[in-house]
Design a protein around this motif. Sequence first.
Motif, short mmCIF file in Angstrom:
data_model
loop_
_atom_site.label_atom_id
_atom_site.label_comp_id
_atom_site.label_asym_id
_atom_site.label_seq_id
_atom_site.Cartn_x
_atom_site.Cartn_y
_atom_site.Cartn_z
N TRP A 122 0.87 3.69 2.17
CA TRP A 122 1.40 3.97 3.50
C TRP A 122 2.51 2.99 3.86
O TRP A 122 3.47 3.36 4.55
CB TRP A 122 0.28 3.93 4.54
CG TRP A 122 -0.63 5.12 4.44
CD1 TRP A 122 -1.94 5.13 4.04
CD2 TRP A 122 -0.28 6.49 4.70
NE1 TRP A 122 -2.43 6.41 4.05
CE2 TRP A 122 -1.44 7.26 4.45
CE3 TRP A 122 0.88 7.12 5.13
CZ2 TRP A 122 -1.45 8.64 4.63
CZ3 TRP A 122 0.87 8.50 5.30
CH2 TRP A 122 -0.28 9.24 5.06
N GLU A 123 2.38 1.73 3.46
CA GLU A 123 3.46 0.77 3.70
C GLU A 123 4.75 1.21 3.00
O GLU A 123 5.84 1.11 3.56
CB GLU A 123 3.05 -0.61 3.22
CG GLU A 123 2.02 -1.30 4.11
CD GLU A 123 1.46 -2.56 3.50
OE1 GLU A 123 0.95 -3.41 4.25
OE2 GLU A 123 1.53 -2.71 2.26
N SER A 176 0.83 -1.20 0.00
CA SER A 176 0.00 0.00 0.00
C SER A 176 0.87 1.26 0.00
O SER A 176 2.08 1.22 0.25
CB SER A 176 -0.92 0.01 1.22
OG SER A 176 -0.17 0.26 2.41
N TYR A 235 -0.49 -4.02 6.40
CA TYR A 235 -0.77 -2.77 7.11
C TYR A 235 -1.25 -1.77 6.05
O TYR A 235 -0.53 -0.82 5.72
CB TYR A 235 0.48 -2.24 7.81
CG TYR A 235 0.97 -3.11 8.95
CD1 TYR A 235 0.39 -3.00 10.21
CD2 TYR A 235 2.01 -4.01 8.77
CE1 TYR A 235 0.83 -3.78 11.27
CE2 TYR A 235 2.46 -4.80 9.82
CZ TYR A 235 1.86 -4.68 11.06
OH TYR A 235 2.30 -5.46 12.11
N PRO A 236 -2.44 -1.96 5.52
CA PRO A 236 -2.86 -1.17 4.36
C PRO A 236 -3.14 0.29 4.65
O PRO A 236 -3.01 1.14 3.77
CB PRO A 236 -4.14 -1.88 3.91
CG PRO A 236 -4.65 -2.57 5.14
CD PRO A 236 -3.44 -2.97 5.92
N ARG A 237 -3.51 0.62 5.90
CA ARG A 237 -3.88 2.00 6.22
C ARG A 237 -2.89 2.60 7.21
O ARG A 237 -2.19 1.88 7.94
CB ARG A 237 -5.30 2.04 6.83
CG ARG A 237 -6.38 1.56 5.87
CD ARG A 237 -7.73 1.47 6.55
NE ARG A 237 -7.72 0.46 7.60
CZ ARG A 237 -7.96 -0.83 7.38
NH1 ARG A 237 -8.21 -1.26 6.16
NH2 ARG A 237 -7.93 -1.69 8.39
N LEU A 238 -2.83 3.90 7.23
CA LEU A 238 -1.95 4.58 8.16
C LEU A 238 -2.28 4.21 9.60
O LEU A 238 -1.38 4.03 10.43
CB LEU A 238 -2.04 6.10 7.97
CG LEU A 238 -1.21 6.96 8.95
CD1 LEU A 238 0.27 6.61 8.85
CD2 LEU A 238 -1.45 8.44 8.71
N GLY A 239 -3.57 4.06 9.91
CA GLY A 239 -3.96 3.70 11.26
C GLY A 239 -3.38 2.37 11.71
O GLY A 239 -3.03 2.19 12.89
N ASP A 240 -3.26 1.41 10.79
CA ASP A 240 -2.69 0.11 11.13
C ASP A 240 -1.21 0.25 11.51
O ASP A 240 -0.75 -0.32 12.49
CB ASP A 240 -2.82 -0.85 9.94
CG ASP A 240 -4.26 -1.04 9.50
OD1 ASP A 240 -5.13 -1.17 10.38
OD2 ASP A 240 -4.52 -1.03 8.28
N TRP A 250 0.22 3.04 12.45
CA TRP A 250 0.27 3.91 13.62
C TRP A 250 0.16 3.07 14.90
O TRP A 250 0.94 3.24 15.84
CB TRP A 250 -0.85 4.93 13.56
CG TRP A 250 -0.72 6.07 14.53
CD1 TRP A 250 -0.88 6.02 15.88
CD2 TRP A 250 -0.40 7.44 14.21
NE1 TRP A 250 -0.69 7.25 16.44
CE2 TRP A 250 -0.39 8.15 15.43
CE3 TRP A 250 -0.15 8.11 13.03
CZ2 TRP A 250 -0.14 9.51 15.49
CZ3 TRP A 250 0.12 9.47 13.09
CH2 TRP A 250 0.13 10.15 14.30
#
Length: 396
Positions: free
Chosen positions: A177-178, A175, A264-269, A271
């Motif tokens: 973010w990754e 992703s 970890y597809p999203r920034l929240g993951d 984070w």
Amino acid sequence: MSAVALTATGSLAAWLWLLLGQGFFWRTDVRLPPRGEPSRWPSVCVVVPARDEAAVLPDSLPSLLSQDYPGRAEIFLVDDGSSDGTGEVARALAERHGGLPLTVGSPGEPPPGWTGKLWAVRHGIGLARAREPEYLLLTDADIAHEPDSLRGLVAAAGTGGFDLVSQMARLRVVSVWERLVVPAFVYFFAQLYPFRWIARQGSRTAAAAGGCVLLRADAAERARIPDAIRHAVIDDVALARAVKRSGGHIWLGLAERVDSVRPYPRLGDLWRMVSRSAYAQLRHNPLLLVGTVAGLALVYLAPPVALLAGLAAGDAAAATAGGLAWLVMTATYLPMLRYYRQPFWLAPLLPGTAFLYLLMTVDSAVQHYRGRGAQWKGRTYARPDTTSSAPSPEQH
């Protein structure tokens, strides 16, 4: 000389030191050391702590079951109170794929003073002890191994005389973010724990990557693993430090044939992954937190700010020092991007990524003081990680 120019000069000096005096942390050529095949392959027990890992096991467990290992090897997967059928999925995969023998155990809830993962590891080592293995492979449930991974780890340990051989699995980078955050995570880790220093006997630097740790069974007993580190949130560094302090010879490098399949597809993951233990790295010390924030600002944020401010104000000294510091920073990041097969244009964005890590660290402290502690899969660990006395990667 202006205050901006002085700050930029300090940042440039810091980067020149990091470039030449921090164990050449930025190089990515520390891989499994040269190895020869032993005349007799020692027995190995693989311990896999797993909590709510049903989603990733189909992509990881078959790779362990299919290990091409000439000696005796067996897998012990410890289902750490999962609510998603992790144990049943593991048994079904073993029946479908065959390969190495698999035992699924369950330790129950951890007692006070233990983190869940280390309590599961303790249970797995206890099951394995009945087989009297010469080596233990501690690997996470999201780690996929190439068929010759175990063979390579054991051969490297035997040839090099290592009590602990650990590989930092290549994390998933798919992703947006990754791509932005993951290579920097490994870069910061190597900056704090230069791999070349870890293998040097007599050096105090010690670290391991918890996803892939091959450990001599007698070294584990000598270092009282995992009891000696039972409350460690950052268990891999604590484990390596305990082994080294007990006289063990350890090694850590980047993996070529060991990969993490956890997304970890999203920034929240991402984070949550970083912030859950960032303040524990700082021993929950507010002064270390202030120092970390100041250090990040000076080393990573000051160069681009000084360059832009210097150009805008006609301050040649500030612009030159800031530009050179940013250039050195960018150059040291390129090898890690190459290792992760990422485009080089991401390198100049490292200050922005460092700013994200700064915010994650501050958020970790905020969560701690709100009484939430380090959280992972429904568990909260409020006790400080007293086994880890080193500052966090962000302090650089």
